[in-house]
Design an enzyme around this catalytic site. Structure first.
Site, mmCIF file in Angstrom:
data_model
loop_
_atom_site.group_PDB
_atom_site.id
_atom_site.type_symbol
_atom_site.label_atom_id
_atom_site.label_comp_id
_atom_site.label_asym_id
_atom_site.label_seq_id
_atom_site.Cartn_x
_atom_site.Cartn_y
_atom_site.Cartn_z
ATOM 1 N N ASN A 97 0.875 -1.172 0.000
ATOM 2 C CA ASN A 97 0.000 0.000 0.000
ATOM 3 C C ASN A 97 0.914 1.223 0.000
ATOM 4 O OD1 ASN A 97 -1.824 2.022 0.434
ATOM 5 N ND2 ASN A 97 -2.777 1.110 2.242
ATOM 6 N N HIS B 154 -13.336 2.354 -0.297
ATOM 7 C CA HIS B 154 -13.294 1.318 0.755
ATOM 8 C C HIS B 154 -13.868 -0.006 0.247
ATOM 9 C CE1 HIS B 154 -13.716 4.660 4.025
ATOM 10 N NE2 HIS B 154 -12.443 4.322 3.930
ATOM 11 N N LEU C 288 -16.645 2.485 9.526
ATOM 12 C CA LEU C 288 -16.547 3.753 10.266
ATOM 13 C C LEU C 288 -15.151 3.872 10.860
ATOM 14 C CD1 LEU C 288 -19.967 3.433 12.176
ATOM 15 C CD2 LEU C 288 -19.550 4.501 9.953
ATOM 16 N N GLY C 289 -14.300 4.611 10.176
ATOM 17 C CA GLY C 289 -12.932 4.805 10.667
ATOM 18 C C GLY C 289 -12.655 6.292 10.707
ATOM 19 N N ASN C 290 -11.454 6.676 10.338
ATOM 20 C CA ASN C 290 -11.161 8.087 10.209
ATOM 21 C C ASN C 290 -11.858 8.594 8.947
ATOM 22 O OD1 ASN C 290 -10.011 10.415 11.129
ATOM 23 N ND2 ASN C 290 -8.125 10.093 9.963
ATOM 24 N N ARG D 66 -13.323 15.141 7.420
ATOM 25 C CA ARG D 66 -14.126 15.481 6.231
ATOM 26 C C ARG D 66 -15.565 15.766 6.641
ATOM 27 N NH1 ARG D 66 -12.269 10.275 3.595
ATOM 28 N NH2 ARG D 66 -10.126 10.719 2.965
ATOM 29 N N ASP E 26 -10.093 12.442 16.373
ATOM 30 C CA ASP E 26 -10.151 11.115 16.976
ATOM 31 C C ASP E 26 -11.318 11.053 17.951
ATOM 32 O OD1 ASP E 26 -9.641 8.849 18.762
ATOM 33 O OD2 ASP E 26 -7.714 8.724 17.719
ATOM 34 N N ARG F 31 -12.042 9.125 20.268
ATOM 35 C CA ARG F 31 -11.710 8.860 21.681
ATOM 36 C C ARG F 31 -11.511 10.161 22.442
ATOM 37 N NH1 ARG F 31 -7.334 4.375 20.081
ATOM 38 N NH2 ARG F 31 -7.263 5.817 18.336
ATOM 39 N N GLY G 46 -16.334 1.539 14.217
ATOM 40 C CA GLY G 46 -17.319 0.450 14.171
ATOM 41 C C GLY G 46 -16.924 -0.742 15.031
ATOM 42 N N GLU G 47 -15.635 -0.981 15.128
ATOM 43 C CA GLU G 47 -15.171 -2.149 15.889
ATOM 44 C C GLU G 47 -14.997 -1.860 17.380
ATOM 45 O OE1 GLU G 47 -11.610 -3.701 13.966
ATOM 46 O OE2 GLU G 47 -12.548 -3.437 12.009
ATOM 47 N N ASN G 48 -14.780 -0.584 17.706
ATOM 48 C CA ASN G 48 -14.394 -0.272 19.091
ATOM 49 C C ASN G 48 -15.357 0.584 19.903
ATOM 50 O OD1 ASN G 48 -11.631 -1.471 19.203
ATOM 51 N ND2 ASN G 48 -11.378 -0.130 17.426
ATOM 52 N N GLU H 22 -8.240 -5.341 5.262
ATOM 53 C CA GLU H 22 -8.081 -5.016 3.844
ATOM 54 C C GLU H 22 -6.859 -5.701 3.243
ATOM 55 O OE1 GLU H 22 -9.577 -0.672 3.127
ATOM 56 O OE2 GLU H 22 -9.093 -0.868 5.224
HETATM 57 P P1 ADP Z 1 -8.357 4.849 9.303
HETATM 58 O O1 ADP Z 1 -9.583 5.227 8.515
HETATM 59 O O2 ADP Z 1 -7.324 5.932 9.328
HETATM 60 O O3 ADP Z 1 -7.840 3.468 9.018
HETATM 61 P P2 ADP Z 1 -9.331 3.727 11.800
HETATM 62 O O4 ADP Z 1 -10.144 2.676 11.134
HETATM 63 O O5 ADP Z 1 -8.202 3.313 12.648
HETATM 64 O O6 ADP Z 1 -8.874 4.859 10.809
HETATM 65 O O7 ADP Z 1 -10.350 4.573 12.719
HETATM 66 C C1 ADP Z 1 -9.979 5.694 13.450
HETATM 67 C C2 ADP Z 1 -11.116 6.043 14.409
HETATM 68 O O8 ADP Z 1 -11.425 4.874 15.174
HETATM 69 C C3 ADP Z 1 -10.799 7.150 15.407
HETATM 70 O O9 ADP Z 1 -11.875 8.071 15.455
HETATM 71 C C4 ADP Z 1 -10.669 6.443 16.742
HETATM 72 O O10 ADP Z 1 -11.240 7.167 17.763
HETATM 73 C C5 ADP Z 1 -11.412 5.147 16.536
HETATM 74 N N1 ADP Z 1 -10.673 4.063 17.178
HETATM 75 C C6 ADP Z 1 -9.644 3.407 16.679
HETATM 76 N N2 ADP Z 1 -9.175 2.472 17.536
HETATM 77 C C7 ADP Z 1 -9.922 2.552 18.623
HETATM 78 C C8 ADP Z 1 -9.945 1.865 19.861
HETATM 79 N N3 ADP Z 1 -9.071 0.888 20.136
HETATM 80 N N4 ADP Z 1 -10.872 2.220 20.739
HETATM 81 C C9 ADP Z 1 -11.759 3.195 20.451
HETATM 82 N N5 ADP Z 1 -11.787 3.863 19.291
HETATM 83 C C10 ADP Z 1 -10.898 3.565 18.379
#
Ligand code: ADP
Length: 396
Positions: free
Chosen positions: A7, A179, A208-210, A240, A282, A284, A331-333, A383
C-alpha cells in the site's frame, strides 16, 4: 501461497507478507517519510516492533529496505525472493474500467495513470509502488486491487448525479465509492459467519474509521454507497464534512475570498469531527469531553444521525436487510456509536443486545437479540488479507 501486499502512499510504503492458506501475517511494516528522514519499522517473528532510520529517497529505495528485511537471515521471513509468489497492490481508483482485481501489465499501468486525474493524491504513489516492484522483482506477478472495483456493480440510478449529463460524459463525474476492499471483505466474512451464500445475502456495511463509508449490499453485490465522486461525500468523518449543501461552498468562497484549493482543504482536512468539536479528529478524544463540552456532544450526535440517515435509506433500497455490519476503528471499538446507530429500530425488526454490544470490542460477533430479524454484526475488517486473497484468485 505467499503474497506481498503493498500500500504505497505519497511518502510511505506499507506492506504485509501474508501466507494465504493459513491467512497468516508473516511480517508487516512501513517505511515512512520517504524522500526525507525516512524511518522503517516492522514486526519480527515474536511480534516485536523493530524501528530504524533508513535513507530511502524514493519508493524503489524504500522497497529495497523492505526486501532486505524480508531476506535478512536473522528475521528468517523468507530465504529467497522466489518464495514471494505474487504482489498485490492497493490502488485507489480504477474508474469505470475495473470492476475486479487484475494482473498488472502495460495497459493496466496506463489506465492507473489515466485515473490519477480522479485520485490525484492516491493513484500516482500507488503507481510508484508498482513500478518499484517491477524494477526489483521483475519476474514476480503483480495484481492491482482497486478501492472502487467492488462498487462497480451499482446501477445507474445510484451512481448518476443530477447534473448536466455531458459533465458525466466529459469528466466521468459520477459516484464511484471507496473502501470497496473492506466492504467486500466484511460482506464475505459476515455471510460465512451466518452460514448463508453471498449471492443471497443483503446487508448494510458501515465502515466507520477516520474515513467512513456505508454500502448497501444486495445479493452480495454493492448497489449503493455513501462516498461519491471523491471520498468527501457521505457520513461525517474525522476531518471530512461528509455531505453538505453544495451552496455552502460558493457562499464561503465569496465571503472568505477562498480559492478552490482552500475550500477543498477546509472540507477535507478541517471539518468533520475535528471541525465540529474543535477538539480532535479522533473520536476517543471527543468522548473524553462529551459530558462537559457541548461541542463534543453535538459532534457525536451529528455523526450518529448522519450514519442513521444512510441506514434508513439503504433499508428502503434493499427491502430486506439480513445484517447491519459495523467495522473499522469506530465500528469495531465504539459501542456508543453502534448503539446510537440502531437505537429505536425494534419496529423494523432490528434489535440490539445492548449488554453484549457494550461488552464487545474488536472481534467478530452477533450483537443482536434472538428475536432480531436483521442481525447486527461486528466484523473486524482486514483489507490487507482481502488484497492477498484477491491476488491469489487472480493469478490462480
Ligand atoms: P483509518 O480510517 O485511518 O484506518 P481507523 O479505522 O483506525 O482509521 O479509525 C480511526 C477512528 O477509530 C478514530 O476516530 C478512533 O477514535 C477510533 N478508534 C480506533 N481504535 C480505537 C480503539 N481501540 N478504541 C476506540 N476507538 C478507536
Amino acid at each position: 501461497m505467499k503474497v506481498l501486499v503493498i500500500n504505497a502512499g505519497s511518502s510511505s510504503l506499507k506492506y504485509q507478507l501474508i501466507e494465504t492458506e493459513r491467512e497468516e501475517v508473516i511480517t508487516k511494516g512501513i517505511v515512512e517519510k520517504i524522500g526525507g528522514d525516512a524511518e522503517f519499522s516492522f514486526t519480527d517473528r515474536s511480534g516485536n516492533k523493530i524501528k530504524s532510520k533508513v535513507g530511502a529517497k524514493n519508493h524503489t529505495e524504500a522497497l529495497k529496505v523492505v526486501i532486505d528485511s524480508l531476506l535478512d537471515k536473522e528475521n528468517n521471513f523468507i530465504t529467497s525472493l522466489k518464495e514471494i509468489d505474487a504482489i498485490g497492490h492497493r490502488v485507489v481508483h480504477g474508474g469505470e474500467e475495473f470492476f475486479k482485481s487484475v494482473l498488472i501489465d502495460e495497459k493496466v499501468i496506463k489506465s492507473i495513470e489515466k485515473y490519477a486525474e480522479l485520485a490525484p493524491l492516491h493513484n500516482p504513489p500507488n503507481l510508484q509502488g508498482i513500478l518499484a516492484c517491477r524494477e526489483i522483482l521483475p519476474d514476480t506477478k503483480q495484481v492491482a486491487v482497486f478501492d472502487t472495483a467492488f462498487h462497480q456493480t451499482m446501477p445507474e440510478s445510484s451512481y448518476m448525479y443530477a447534473i448536466p449529463y455531458e459533465l458525466y460524459q466529459k469528466y466521468g463525474i459520477r459516484r464511484y465509492g471507496f473502501h470497496g476492499t473492506s466492504h467486500r471483505y466484511v460482506t464475505m466474512k459476515a455471510a460465512e459467519f451466518l452460514g448463508v451464500k453471498s449471492e443471497d445475502f443483503n446487508a448494510i456495511t458501515c465502515h466507520l474509521g477516520n474515513g467512513s463509508s456505508i454500502a448497501a449490499i444486495k445479493n452480495g453485490k454493492s448497489v449503493d454507497t455513501s462516498m461519491g465522486f471523491t471520498p468527501l461525500e457521505g457520513v461525517v468523518m474525522g476531518t471530512r464534512s461528509g455531505s453538505i449543501d453544495p451552496a455552502i461552498i460558493f457562499f464561503l468562497m465569496e465571503k472568505e475570498n477562498l480559492s478552490p484549493k482552500e475550500i477543498n482543504d477546509i472540507l477535507n482536512k478541517k471539518s468533520g469531527l475535528l471541525g465540529l468539536s474543535g477538539i480532535s479528529n479522533d473520536l476517543r478524544d471527543i468522548f473524553a469531553q462529551k459530558d462537559e463540552n457541548p461541542r463534543a456532544k453535538v459532534a457525536i450526535e451529528v455523526l450518529i444521525k448522519s450514519i442513521r440517515k444512510y441506514i434508513g435509506a439503504y433499508m428502503v433500497e434493499l427491502g430486506r436487510v439480513d445484517a447491519i455490519i459495523f467495522t473499522a476503528g469506530i465500528g469495531e471499538n465504539e459501542w456508543h456509536i453502534r448503539e446510537g446507530c440502531v437505537e429505536g429500530l425494534q419496529g423494523y425488526g432490528i434489535i440490539l443486545d445492548k449488554e453484549k454490544n457494550r461488552a464487545t470490542k474488536g472481534k467478530l460477533a452477533d450483537l443482536s437479540t434472538k428475536e432480531s430479524k436483521t442481525k447486527i454484526l461486528l466484523v473486524p475488517t482486514n483489507e490487507e488479507l482481502m488484497i492477498a486473497l484477491e491476488t491469489k484468485w487472480v493469478i490462480g
